[in-house]
Design an enzyme around this catalytic site. Structure first.
Site, PDB file in Angstrom:
ATOM      1  CD  GLU A  80      -2.820  -1.303   0.121  1.00 34.59           C
ATOM      2  OE1 GLU A  80      -2.996  -0.332  -0.630  1.00 34.59           O
ATOM      3  OE2 GLU A  80      -3.400  -2.397  -0.036  1.00 34.59           O
ATOM      4  NE  ARG A  90     -16.417  -5.378   0.715  1.00 41.43           N
ATOM      5  CZ  ARG A  90     -16.354  -6.606   1.197  1.00 41.43           C
ATOM      6  NH1 ARG A  90     -17.420  -7.162   1.718  1.00 41.43           N
ATOM      7  NH2 ARG A  90     -15.220  -7.291   1.173  1.00 41.43           N
ATOM      8  CB  CYS A 143      -6.668  -3.120   6.451  1.00 37.53           C
ATOM      9  SG  CYS A 143      -6.733  -4.893   6.690  1.00 37.53           S
ATOM     10  CG  HIS A 165      -4.281  -5.313   1.967  1.00 34.35           C
ATOM     11  ND1 HIS A 165      -4.490  -3.964   1.853  1.00 34.35           N
ATOM     12  CD2 HIS A 165      -5.072  -5.730   2.982  1.00 34.35           C
ATOM     13  CE1 HIS A 165      -5.376  -3.578   2.758  1.00 34.35           C
ATOM     14  NE2 HIS A 165      -5.736  -4.637   3.463  1.00 34.35           N
TER      15      HIS A 165
END
Length: 191
Positions: A80, A90, A143, A165
């Protein structure tokens, strides 16, 4: 010698295990890393992860915090580049909390960039034969909250922070990738 705090997460979303924690724990126990790498398992809780990451940085004061997480639907390992100051889930976290368009820190910047050499880490992982790439989004789930919190809390310190990730992949390959990342981090920090 540098000190590295590596983190992974507890299981979430109905899974029995979380690859990120399995790999973090295994990396910290490897002979080549155990003298300078410590592992901590983080909760999948928006509220708790902010408090715990802040506390770890304050009390452990690592030179580097390498955070690991799961993004099962991705096709390759994602290193990242940035975290955003936003929680928008979600699915609920493990406490049942489902934030919508909520800032992590009211006074925080919109986004903060990784302070570890993301491109060098990607290259080191790719050199092992495992597919990795830069990612421009850590998502908006726990995260990202953990990553943003670490970057926010280290803005005025020398601690370097990064996040990797994993897709759904074998634990042995994920550990090989993290080992390459740790070696790259060690070589960069000793310059």
């Amino acid at each position: 010698m540098i000190s590295v705090l590596i983190t992974g997460f507890e299981p979430f979303g109905g899974r029995d295990r979380n690859l990120s924690w399995d790999v973090a724990a295994k990396a910290a126990s490897c002979d080549s890393f155990k003298d300078w790498v410590n592992a901590v398992r983080l909760p999948v809780s928006f509220r708790e992860v902010t408090e715990i990451v802040s506390g770890l940085l304050q009390y452990m004061k690592p030179d580097v915090m390498l955070m690991l997480g799961m993004a099962a639907k991705r096709e390759r390992i994602s290193v990242e580049r940035l975290a955003v100051n936003l929680q928008d889930a979600r699915i609920p976290d493990n406490e049942g909390f489902l934030p919508v368009d909520r800032p992590i820190f009211q006074d925080g910047e919109n986004a903060l960039f990784s302070t570890l050499p993301a491109k060098s880490i990607v290259s080191a992982i790719n050199d092992t034969g495992i597919d990795a790439a830069i990612s421009e989004s850590a998502g908006l789930y726990v995260c990202n909250t953990a990553f943003y919190t670490a970057l926010y809390r280290t803005r005025t310190t020398c601690t370097k922070v990064g996040f990797i990730h994993f897709p759904d992949m074998p634990a042995t390959e994920a550990l090989k990738a993290v080992s390459a990342a740790l070696e790259q981090i060690r070589s960069q920090c000793q310059k």
